[in-house]
Design a protein around this motif. Sequence first.
Motif, PDB file in Angstrom:
ATOM      1  N   ALA A 195       0.817  -1.212   0.000  1.00  0.00           N
ATOM      2  CA  ALA A 195       0.000   0.000   0.000  1.00  0.00           C
ATOM      3  C   ALA A 195       0.857   1.271   0.000  1.00  0.00           C
ATOM      4  CB  ALA A 195      -0.919   0.009   1.219  1.00  0.00           C
ATOM      5  N   GLY A 196       2.181   1.111   0.012  1.00  0.00           N
ATOM      6  CA  GLY A 196       3.060   2.265  -0.110  1.00  0.00           C
ATOM      7  C   GLY A 196       3.709   2.731   1.169  1.00  0.00           C
ATOM      8  N   LEU A 197       3.365   2.130   2.306  1.00  0.00           N
ATOM      9  CA  LEU A 197       4.010   2.514   3.559  1.00  0.00           C
ATOM     10  C   LEU A 197       5.458   2.039   3.574  1.00  0.00           C
ATOM     11  CD1 LEU A 197       1.060   1.661   5.919  1.00  0.00           C
ATOM     12  CD2 LEU A 197       1.993   3.952   5.570  1.00  0.00           C
ATOM     13  N   ARG A 198       6.338   2.858   4.128  1.00  0.00           N
ATOM     14  CA  ARG A 198       7.758   2.511   4.121  1.00  0.00           C
ATOM     15  C   ARG A 198       8.426   2.632   5.488  1.00  0.00           C
ATOM     16  NH1 ARG A 198       6.382   0.169   0.560  1.00  0.00           N
ATOM     17  NH2 ARG A 198       7.090   0.128  -1.605  1.00  0.00           N
ATOM     18  N   ARG A 199       7.713   3.106   6.485  1.00  0.00           N
ATOM     19  CA  ARG A 199       8.269   3.191   7.838  1.00  0.00           C
ATOM     20  C   ARG A 199       7.378   2.381   8.769  1.00  0.00           C
ATOM     21  NH1 ARG A 199      12.211   7.350   8.675  1.00  0.00           N
ATOM     22  NH2 ARG A 199      11.843   7.150  10.911  1.00  0.00           N
ATOM     23  N   PHE A 200       8.009   1.511   9.550  1.00  0.00           N
ATOM     24  CA  PHE A 200       7.265   0.599  10.415  1.00  0.00           C
ATOM     25  C   PHE A 200       7.895   0.514  11.800  1.00  0.00           C
ATOM     26  CE2 PHE A 200       6.432  -0.792   6.144  1.00  0.00           C
ATOM     27  CZ  PHE A 200       5.106  -1.228   6.157  1.00  0.00           C
ATOM     28  N   GLU A 201       7.042   0.506  12.817  1.00  0.00           N
ATOM     29  CA  GLU A 201       7.442  -0.026  14.114  1.00  0.00           C
ATOM     30  C   GLU A 201       6.961  -1.472  14.057  1.00  0.00           C
ATOM     31  OE1 GLU A 201       7.439   2.422  17.900  1.00  0.00           O
ATOM     32  OE2 GLU A 201       5.816   0.987  18.274  1.00  0.00           O
ATOM     33  N   ILE A 202       7.875  -2.354  13.717  1.00  0.00           N
ATOM     34  CA  ILE A 202       7.481  -3.672  13.225  1.00  0.00           C
ATOM     35  C   ILE A 202       7.259  -4.698  14.337  1.00  0.00           C
ATOM     36  CG2 ILE A 202       9.840  -4.524  12.880  1.00  0.00           C
ATOM     37  CD1 ILE A 202       8.868  -5.647  10.164  1.00  0.00           C
ATOM     38  N   THR A 203       7.909  -4.493  15.488  1.00  0.00           N
ATOM     39  CA  THR A 203       7.766  -5.444  16.594  1.00  0.00           C
ATOM     40  C   THR A 203       8.376  -4.820  17.839  1.00  0.00           C
ATOM     41  OG1 THR A 203       8.103  -7.761  17.247  1.00  0.00           O
ATOM     42  CG2 THR A 203       9.951  -6.645  16.156  1.00  0.00           C
ATOM     43  N   SER A 204       8.446  -5.596  18.907  1.00  0.00           N
ATOM     44  CA  SER A 204       9.164  -5.141  20.101  1.00  0.00           C
ATOM     45  C   SER A 204       9.911  -6.321  20.706  1.00  0.00           C
ATOM     46  CB  SER A 204       8.210  -4.522  21.124  1.00  0.00           C
ATOM     47  OG  SER A 204       7.229  -5.444  21.530  1.00  0.00           O
ATOM     48  N   PHE A 205      11.109  -6.039  21.193  1.00  0.00           N
ATOM     49  CA  PHE A 205      11.940  -7.065  21.811  1.00  0.00           C
ATOM     50  C   PHE A 205      11.779  -6.954  23.322  1.00  0.00           C
ATOM     51  CE2 PHE A 205      13.514  -6.784  17.566  1.00  0.00           C
ATOM     52  CZ  PHE A 205      13.892  -8.083  17.260  1.00  0.00           C
ATOM     53  N   VAL A 206      10.646  -7.467  23.771  1.00  0.00           N
ATOM     54  CA  VAL A 206      10.283  -7.430  25.191  1.00  0.00           C
ATOM     55  C   VAL A 206      10.189  -8.854  25.708  1.00  0.00           C
ATOM     56  CG1 VAL A 206       9.045  -5.248  24.996  1.00  0.00           C
ATOM     57  CG2 VAL A 206       7.827  -7.388  24.615  1.00  0.00           C
ATOM     58  N   SER A 207      10.057  -8.980  27.016  1.00  0.00           N
ATOM     59  CA  SER A 207       9.903 -10.301  27.623  1.00  0.00           C
ATOM     60  C   SER A 207       8.616 -10.961  27.130  1.00  0.00           C
ATOM     61  CB  SER A 207       9.860 -10.176  29.134  1.00  0.00           C
ATOM     62  OG  SER A 207       9.389 -11.382  29.721  1.00  0.00           O
ATOM     63  N   PRO A 208       8.691 -12.197  26.638  1.00  0.00           N
ATOM     64  CA  PRO A 208       7.472 -12.899  26.222  1.00  0.00           C
ATOM     65  C   PRO A 208       6.473 -13.081  27.357  1.00  0.00           C
ATOM     66  CG  PRO A 208       9.430 -14.034  25.417  1.00  0.00           C
ATOM     67  CD  PRO A 208       9.903 -12.989  26.373  1.00  0.00           C
ATOM     68  N   ARG A 209       6.957 -13.057  28.578  1.00  0.00           N
ATOM     69  CA  ARG A 209       6.044 -13.155  29.715  1.00  0.00           C
ATOM     70  C   ARG A 209       5.203 -11.882  29.842  1.00  0.00           C
ATOM     71  NH1 ARG A 209      10.773 -14.994  31.798  1.00  0.00           N
ATOM     72  NH2 ARG A 209      11.091 -13.039  32.949  1.00  0.00           N
ATOM     73  N   ALA A 210       5.820 -10.747  29.554  1.00  0.00           N
ATOM     74  CA  ALA A 210       5.114  -9.471  29.670  1.00  0.00           C
ATOM     75  C   ALA A 210       4.177  -9.247  28.484  1.00  0.00           C
ATOM     76  CB  ALA A 210       6.112  -8.320  29.773  1.00  0.00           C
ATOM     77  N   VAL A 211       4.649  -9.540  27.275  1.00  0.00           N
ATOM     78  CA  VAL A 211       3.852  -9.324  26.062  1.00  0.00           C
ATOM     79  C   VAL A 211       3.991 -10.568  25.178  1.00  0.00           C
ATOM     80  CG1 VAL A 211       3.334  -7.762  24.147  1.00  0.00           C
ATOM     81  CG2 VAL A 211       4.395  -6.858  26.232  1.00  0.00           C
ATOM     82  N   PRO A 212       3.189 -11.592  25.423  1.00  0.00           N
ATOM     83  CA  PRO A 212       3.335 -12.850  24.680  1.00  0.00           C
ATOM     84  C   PRO A 212       3.201 -12.695  23.168  1.00  0.00           C
ATOM     85  CG  PRO A 212       1.905 -13.144  26.587  1.00  0.00           C
ATOM     86  CD  PRO A 212       2.145 -11.678  26.467  1.00  0.00           C
ATOM     87  N   GLN A 213       2.427 -11.720  22.731  1.00  0.00           N
ATOM     88  CA  GLN A 213       2.194 -11.539  21.294  1.00  0.00           C
ATOM     89  C   GLN A 213       3.484 -11.233  20.535  1.00  0.00           C
ATOM     90  OE1 GLN A 213       0.224 -12.147  18.288  1.00  0.00           O
ATOM     91  NE2 GLN A 213      -1.271 -11.705  19.897  1.00  0.00           N
ATOM     92  N   MET A 214       4.483 -10.695  21.212  1.00  0.00           N
ATOM     93  CA  MET A 214       5.719 -10.289  20.550  1.00  0.00           C
ATOM     94  C   MET A 214       6.828 -11.332  20.662  1.00  0.00           C
ATOM     95  SD  MET A 214       5.101  -7.175  19.239  1.00  0.00           S
ATOM     96  CE  MET A 214       3.511  -7.865  18.743  1.00  0.00           C
ATOM     97  N   ARG A 215       6.492 -12.560  21.015  1.00  0.00           N
ATOM     98  CA  ARG A 215       7.534 -13.566  21.217  1.00  0.00           C
ATOM     99  C   ARG A 215       8.220 -13.992  19.918  1.00  0.00           C
ATOM    100  NH1 ARG A 215       2.707 -17.014  22.410  1.00  0.00           N
ATOM    101  NH2 ARG A 215       2.525 -18.643  20.819  1.00  0.00           N
ATOM    102  N   ASP A 216       7.645 -13.625  18.782  1.00  0.00           N
ATOM    103  CA  ASP A 216       8.247 -13.982  17.493  1.00  0.00           C
ATOM    104  C   ASP A 216       8.951 -12.791  16.845  1.00  0.00           C
ATOM    105  OD1 ASP A 216       6.008 -12.481  16.926  1.00  0.00           O
ATOM    106  OD2 ASP A 216       5.133 -13.899  15.501  1.00  0.00           O
ATOM    107  N   ALA A 217       9.419 -11.840  17.650  1.00  0.00           N
ATOM    108  CA  ALA A 217      10.015 -10.608  17.121  1.00  0.00           C
ATOM    109  C   ALA A 217      11.134 -10.886  16.121  1.00  0.00           C
ATOM    110  CB  ALA A 217      10.534  -9.751  18.275  1.00  0.00           C
TER     111      ALA A 217
END
Length: 317
Positions: A45-67
């Motif tokens: 769609a043309g977007l070129r800047r992303f905050e793509i993930t976060s490198f946080v503890s999987p215990r705190a934010v399980p959704q980001m465990r695949d960063a």
Amino acid sequence: MGQRIAGFPDTVIITEVGPRDGLQSEAEFIPTAQKIALIQSLLDAGLRRFEITSFVSPRAVPQMRDAAEVMAAFRDRDDAHLTALVPNLRGASAAIEAGVDAMVLFASASESHNRKNVNRSRAESLAGFAEIARLAEGSGTALQGAIATAFGCPFEGDVALSAVLDQAKAYRDLGMTHITLGDTTGMATPALVIDWVQALAEALPGVEFALHFHNTRGVGLACAYAGLSQGVRHYESSIGGLGGCPFVPRATGNVATEDLAYFLEESGVETGTDLDRLIEAAALAEHLVGRELPGQIMKAGPRLKTASMDSVRTANG
């Protein structure tokens, strides 16, 4: 494209935060392949800047465990700028290894929210950032700063401008020249945005500020208007209006990327995006999370999208 509003910049850069801020609070884990497909649709769609993930503890934010896996799918794209949120030295090391273009360091302008969000005092967060800055300098990875609850705190109410200024200056002193003001709980108003942007621009010349609004109280785009009136060119948004801080009561989603892009284009501001494809990406995001999202343009379409007269009934009487 609409007629440009006097005083607005000619172009605006949108950073898509849906893959991180949008998905982080989803209770059900979104498979990595589906996250990658969503990001690809946003690139299309043309977007070129992303905050793509976060490198946080999987215990705190399980959704980001695949960063690391999400980053691996896009790290070789030289046409995209990929950032990741990092809370501490361990996260920073993982982000550098994964190949991010920049690490986003974040702390709250309010003491209570910072303790809820990262289980640290503000002073402890800032002290930890000095260690990350030294690590980043040796790696060549850029640093960006983010100030959460910059316009208000759900536990304390108003946040003093002096607290935001002090934090922005601390970031600047660590070498950050791109700083985001985060409206984590949707407490910003257009008047506050104007006052904060003017004060920060005067105090920190040479620093580029970005604005990140949530639409909790329905004034997200009005706040973006206020930022544009002050010449701010960087905005963060989330496809479909996904998101909401998991450590905030009554949190709701970010300003929807497709709504922001529509508003900007109709105001004569170039975004480099394809609105039809953004709407497709919003529909994909809605499918992935399995519920209706709050974005409005994905439902109504552009203002000049017409319908046949046969598509609606004719009034009787």
